[in-house]
Enzyme design. Structure first.
Site, PDB file in Angstrom:
ATOM      1  N   ARG A  14       0.841  -1.202   0.000  1.00  0.00           N
ATOM      2  CA  ARG A  14       0.000   0.000   0.000  1.00  0.00           C
ATOM      3  C   ARG A  14       0.878   1.255   0.000  1.00  0.00           C
ATOM      4  O   ARG A  14       0.895   1.992  -0.972  1.00  0.00           O
ATOM      5  CB  ARG A  14      -0.960  -0.004   1.204  1.00  0.00           C
ATOM      6  CG  ARG A  14      -2.140   0.962   1.033  1.00  0.00           C
ATOM      7  CD  ARG A  14      -1.787   2.387   1.421  1.00  0.00           C
ATOM      8  NE  ARG A  14      -1.295   2.465   2.799  1.00  0.00           N
ATOM      9  CZ  ARG A  14      -0.666   3.509   3.290  1.00  0.00           C
ATOM     10  NH1 ARG A  14      -0.435   4.580   2.547  1.00  0.00           N
ATOM     11  NH2 ARG A  14      -0.223   3.507   4.531  1.00  0.00           N
ATOM     12  N   SER A 168       3.276  10.781   9.099  1.00  0.00           N
ATOM     13  CA  SER A 168       3.288  10.783   7.627  1.00  0.00           C
ATOM     14  C   SER A 168       4.513  11.468   7.037  1.00  0.00           C
ATOM     15  O   SER A 168       4.996  11.080   5.982  1.00  0.00           O
ATOM     16  CB  SER A 168       2.048  11.499   7.092  1.00  0.00           C
ATOM     17  OG  SER A 168       0.904  11.122   7.800  1.00  0.00           O
ATOM     18  N   HIS A 195       2.821   4.345  13.008  1.00  0.00           N
ATOM     19  CA  HIS A 195       3.250   4.204  11.613  1.00  0.00           C
ATOM     20  C   HIS A 195       4.336   5.245  11.360  1.00  0.00           C
ATOM     21  O   HIS A 195       4.079   6.440  11.494  1.00  0.00           O
ATOM     22  CB  HIS A 195       2.023   4.437  10.711  1.00  0.00           C
ATOM     23  CG  HIS A 195       2.311   4.487   9.234  1.00  0.00           C
ATOM     24  ND1 HIS A 195       2.056   3.418   8.390  1.00  0.00           N
ATOM     25  CD2 HIS A 195       2.802   5.476   8.443  1.00  0.00           C
ATOM     26  CE1 HIS A 195       2.380   3.757   7.140  1.00  0.00           C
ATOM     27  NE2 HIS A 195       2.831   4.994   7.140  1.00  0.00           N
ATOM     28  N   HIS A 197       7.744   7.051   9.258  1.00  0.00           N
ATOM     29  CA  HIS A 197       8.505   7.283   8.023  1.00  0.00           C
ATOM     30  C   HIS A 197       9.911   7.733   8.377  1.00  0.00           C
ATOM     31  O   HIS A 197      10.172   8.231   9.473  1.00  0.00           O
ATOM     32  CB  HIS A 197       7.794   8.300   7.125  1.00  0.00           C
ATOM     33  CG  HIS A 197       6.701   7.670   6.315  1.00  0.00           C
ATOM     34  ND1 HIS A 197       6.926   7.082   5.102  1.00  0.00           N
ATOM     35  CD2 HIS A 197       5.388   7.497   6.583  1.00  0.00           C
ATOM     36  CE1 HIS A 197       5.781   6.584   4.630  1.00  0.00           C
ATOM     37  NE2 HIS A 197       4.828   6.821   5.515  1.00  0.00           N
ATOM     38  N   TYR A 286       3.672  18.550   3.942  1.00  0.00           N
ATOM     39  CA  TYR A 286       3.191  17.522   3.029  1.00  0.00           C
ATOM     40  C   TYR A 286       4.092  17.381   1.812  1.00  0.00           C
ATOM     41  O   TYR A 286       4.569  18.392   1.279  1.00  0.00           O
ATOM     42  CB  TYR A 286       1.810  17.926   2.489  1.00  0.00           C
ATOM     43  CG  TYR A 286       0.693  17.651   3.425  1.00  0.00           C
ATOM     44  CD1 TYR A 286      -0.111  16.532   3.250  1.00  0.00           C
ATOM     45  CD2 TYR A 286       0.444  18.502   4.490  1.00  0.00           C
ATOM     46  CE1 TYR A 286      -1.146  16.279   4.117  1.00  0.00           C
ATOM     47  CE2 TYR A 286      -0.596  18.248   5.364  1.00  0.00           C
ATOM     48  CZ  TYR A 286      -1.388  17.137   5.177  1.00  0.00           C
ATOM     49  OH  TYR A 286      -2.402  16.880   6.030  1.00  0.00           O
TER      50      TYR A 286
END
Lengths: 342, 342
Positions: A14, A168, A195, A197, A286
Site C-alpha cells: 500500500r 506521515s 506508523h 517514516h 506535506y
C-alpha cells in the site's frame, strides 16, 4: 502466535505503491503476499498508495485495479489477513464494500490528525461489515498532544478498535513518539498503533519508542518501500525487536527472504533520505507541497527550503497550496527590505 | 563556532571509500572537501577505507594515492582540518609522517575494541607531530562495558585527546550506546566520541543517544556513504540535532547542497539496509566474514545466517576465518543428528 508482544502490519503493498508509481502487478503482489504470510505476518495492507479509490489523475492511476490486487493477495493468505486503507474524501463507502468482497478483513480509516470527525460513518460501516477497524491519524506531528488525544477519542467513540499515531512526514523524534503514545495509552482503552517514516532516519527508533511506550500495532514496509524516504523497514524491525527480546511472531529469515528475493527485485530504486525528503521531515510539511514550492522559489528567486520551513511553522495543510505563493512573497519582501533609517 | 555543542567529523572521504571501491578521484575529493569546509564542518577524514596504507590487494587498491587526495582536500580547507585514519598493522608510522606532510592535522588511531595496547607508539608519535590525536575502539559492541572502559583508559594514558565508541557493525541499540558513553564519561577525563553504522537502521538514533549521554565528537557521512549499510547521515544529523536545539555549527542548507549536488552524483548506489548488512548488525560480525560464510554454507548445505549468528555469539574476530568452517560443521552435525533412542 497468541502471545506476540504486538502486531506488525506490513504496508509494502500500500505505502509502497507511491514508490512504485502505483504500478504493482498481480505477480508482484502474489509473491509478496505469499512471503508475508509464510513469514508469520498477521496483517498486511493492499490498496492504492492514497487508499481505496485513489487511482485517479490527481493521485496517480493504478496499473492494475486495486480490487484485483486485493483478491490476488487474499488468495495467498493462510493465517494472514488483508487490510485496506480508506481516506474519506478519496475513497467511499462503496469502495469499502467492494474491498470486502475482494477479501479484505481489516480497514484503516485515515484522516488528517485534526479531522477524525469525518470518519464516523466509515468506522460505523466497517464495524457492520465485521472488519477489524482501525483509526489512522495522519500528520500526527502537527497536533498538540491534547488535540491528538481528543481526536483519538473520537475514533474510539465511533467504534475503532485501534488508533494510530501516523507520522506521515517522518517529522517526529523518539521522545515525541514516547510522549504521544504514552498520552494515548493513559487516556484511551483501545489499542494504540504507530506508523513511521524515515525522513529524519528515525523510523526504526520511533517504532521502538512506540513499542516501549505501549503501542501494540506497528507498521513496516519491506526494504522500506514507501512514500518519502520510505517506512520503518519491516525486516529490520523484526531483527531489532527480537534483539530487544520481544516476541514478534515473525520469522526473521523468512521475512528477510521476501524482502531481498522479492521486493528488492521489483522496487524501482532503493529508499534513501534525499534533500527533499529530509526537508519534508525537518519542516513537517506535506510531500504534495514540494512541486509548488519549487515553482514559487524560482519565481521569487529565493531558496525553496525557506518556504518549506515557513509553511511548517504555519502548520499549513493539504489544500492550502495558495499559501505557498504568499509565503514566498513575504520571504522576498523581508529579504530585500531596506532597513529603516535610525 | 566556539560554542558548538560538539564536533561533527565527516567521514565521507574515508568510510565512503569502501562504497566507492576505493576509486575516489581528485575532483570528487576537491568538491566534497570544499563543500564540507563551506558548510562549517571543522574536521573531515580522508584516507583509504581501511586507513592509511590500506591500498593493497587484500583491502582493495586505491585508484588515486591517498596522499594526493589528502593534499587535494587540505588545499580546500579554510577553517576545516583534514583527519586521517590509521589502523596499526595496516598503516605504519611512516604513513602517518607522510600524511602530515600532505596536510593532515588530526589522526584517529583505530584498534579492535580489546587491543588498544597496540596503539601506544602511534599515539605517542601523533602527539609529537602536533596532531589532534584520537583513539578509535572498533567493534565496540563486542566488549563488556568494563572492558571498553579499560581499553579507553589505555588510550587516555597514551595521550589520546578523545576516545571513540566505534560501532563498526552497526550492532548497537540506543540504550546500549547510552550505557557505554555514560560509563566512559564517568571514568575518563578526555572527550568521548561516537561513530555509528546503520545496519539496524539505528545510526541516527544511536548518535543522538551518544550526544545526550555526553559525547562531544560524532561521525557522519554525506548520503550515508560508507561500509555496510552506511554511516549516520551527516546532513540528517545536522537537521535532527538542530531540531533538538543543539548548536551544530554546520549550515543545514550548505551541507544538504554538498550531499545532494556532489556526493549523490558520484556514489555508485544508494546506501540501504540489505539482507547481508542487516545480518551483520544482527549477529554483530565482521563484514569480512560474509564471503567465507557464504562458501561454507554452500558446502555444508545450511543457511549462512545460522553461521553468522553462531559466530556473533562466539564473538569471533577478524583473522578467525577458520572458525567459520568449524561452526558450519557443528551446525550440520546438530541438524542431521539422530535423536537418541528413549
Amino acid at each position: 502466535m497468541t502471545n506476540r508482544s504486538f502486531e506488525i502490519v506490513d504496508v509494502t503493498l500500500r505505502d509502497g505503491s507511491h514508490s512504485m508509481r502505483h504500478a504493482f502487478t498481480k505477480e508482484q503482489v502474489r509473491e509478496t503476499a505469499r512471503g508475508l504470510d509464510k513469514a508469520g505476518v498477521n496483517y498486511f495492507e493492499v490498496s492504492h498508495g492514497d487508499g481505496l479509490g485513489g487511482s485517479s489523475m490527481q493521485y496517480g492511476l493504478s496499473k492494475v485495479n486495486e480490487l484485483e490486487l486485493i483478491e490476488t493477495a487474499a488468495a495467498e493468505c493462510g493465517q494472514a489477513k488483508v487490510s485496506v486503507l480508506l481516506i474519506p474524501g478519496i475513497g467511499t463507502k462503496y469502495d469499502l464494500n467492494d474491498a470486502v468482497k475482494a477479501g479484505a478483513k481489516m480497514v484503516r480509516i485515515a484522516t488528517h490528525v485534526t479531522e477524525a470527525d469525518v470518519a464516523k460513518q466509515h468506522i460505523t460501516l466497517a464495524r457492520e461489515l465485521g472488519l477489524k477497524t482501525i483509526g489512522f491519524l495522519m500528520m500526527a506531528h502537527m497536533a498538540s498532544i491534547e488535540k491528538l488525544v481528543e481526536q483519538a477519542k473520537l475514533f474510539e467513540s465511533y467504534g475503532a478498535e485501534v488508533v494510530y499515531v501516523t507520522d506521515s512526514a517522518g517529522a517526529l523524534l523518539p521522545h515525541e513518539v514516547t510522549e504521544r503514545i504514552t498520552a494515548l495509552k493513559n487516556e484511551l482503552s483501545i489499542e494504540i498503533g504507530f506508523h513511521g517514516h524515515n525522513n529524519l532516519s528515525m523510523a526504526m527508533a520511533n517504532t521502538l519508542a512506540a513499542v516501549q511506550a505501549g503501542a501494540t500495532y506497528i507498521d513496516g514496509s519491506l526494504r522500506a518501500l514507501g512514500a518519502g524516504s520510505g517506512n520503518t523497514q519491516t525486516e529490520v524491525m523484526v531483527a531489532v525487536l527480537e534483539k530487544m527480546e520481544y516476541n514478534t511472531g515473525v520469522d526473521l529469515y523468512k521475512i528477510l527472504d521476501v524482502a531481498n528475493d522479492v521486493v528488492a527485485k521489483y522496487m524501482p530504486r532503493p529508499q534513501e533520505v534525499t534533500g527533499s525528503s529530509l526537508m519534508m521531515g525537518y519542516s513537517g510539511v506535506y510531500s504534495s507541497f514540494l512541486l509548488h514550492t519549487e515553482k514559487a522559489a524560482k519565481r521569487f528567486n529565493i531558496d525553496e527550503r525557506d518556504i518549506l520551513v515557513e509553511l511548517g511553522k504555519m502548520k499549513a495543510v493539504g489544500g492550502q497550496e495558495d499559501l505557498i505563493y504568499e509565503v514566498a512573497a513575504n520571504i522576498t519582501k523581508k529579504k530585500f527590505a531596506v532597513a529603516p533609517k535610525p
